[in-house]
Design a protein around this motif. Sequence first.
Motif, mmCIF file in Angstrom:
data_model
loop_
_atom_site.group_PDB
_atom_site.id
_atom_site.type_symbol
_atom_site.label_atom_id
_atom_site.label_comp_id
_atom_site.label_asym_id
_atom_site.label_seq_id
_atom_site.Cartn_x
_atom_site.Cartn_y
_atom_site.Cartn_z
ATOM 1 N N LEU A 171 0.829 -1.207 0.000
ATOM 2 C CA LEU A 171 0.000 0.000 0.000
ATOM 3 C C LEU A 171 0.864 1.258 0.000
ATOM 4 N N GLU A 195 -7.299 -5.448 -6.056
ATOM 5 C CA GLU A 195 -7.232 -6.642 -5.208
ATOM 6 C C GLU A 195 -8.234 -7.673 -5.716
ATOM 7 N N ASP A 203 -7.048 0.366 3.897
ATOM 8 C CA ASP A 203 -6.816 1.456 2.944
ATOM 9 C C ASP A 203 -7.875 2.541 3.098
ATOM 10 N N VAL A 237 -7.000 1.127 -3.051
ATOM 11 C CA VAL A 237 -7.326 -0.254 -3.408
ATOM 12 C C VAL A 237 -8.723 -0.341 -4.019
ATOM 13 N N HIS A 285 -11.290 -3.300 -4.673
ATOM 14 C CA HIS A 285 -11.501 -4.685 -4.246
ATOM 15 C C HIS A 285 -12.518 -5.355 -5.164
#
Length: 234
Positions: A25, A37, A60, A65, A67
């Motif tokens: 990160l 991710e 985060d 990120v 996801h």
Amino acid sequence: VLVTQPLFQNPTGATLAPARRPEILAIARAAGAFVVEDDFARRLVHDDAGPLPAPLAADDPDGTVVHVCSLTKVTSPSLRVGALAARGPVLERLRAIQVVDSFFVPRPLQEAALELVGSPSWGRHLAAVATELRHRRTALATALGGELPELALPHLPAGGGSLWLRLPGGGADESALVSAALRASVAIAPGRPYFCAEPPAGHVRLSFAAVSGAAEIAEGVRRLRTAFDGLLGG
């Protein structure tokens, strides 16, 4: 953009070490990059895995990120329902290029997915999948250890549906083994496409997710042994 599978990575089944999570990160933030991710295997955990780490997105607060997850692998190939979670600037960028809005899932599939995950049987289904995957993983690892000890298993995964095996040095050629196995009606995946540079050794990926059970696994490994021997002239 960095695309990563921090949990039960395909093909190795490895999980990102806790110390590496903040490093990734921090590097992404310093570079002004986004991290995608791919959390595809979270619901493919085996029942001996222990507590799972939270998604990277949970650590985060800045919107670095994105996801991504799916119900498909733990339910049915026909249930093409996934989810994308993001926050901050990256979410605005996704909206601007209509990625979020364009990935529209038909309403009948949404209703089916909602009914499934809201059912009291959903937890039982996940538990049954976790137990069965562990049984199949153990059956495959045991059969390989008995029939094909030449193929090294560097890591026994606690999630996912495959094993990642290293071929012996100076022995079988990866592509030739894949072809010989296919002639014996055993489908295995070559390792070369999983490397972005020259691999240190030949590898193959063996899946146990779609087999009917331990008997089919044992028969498949027996045939793979025969194919391996034929390749080496044994």
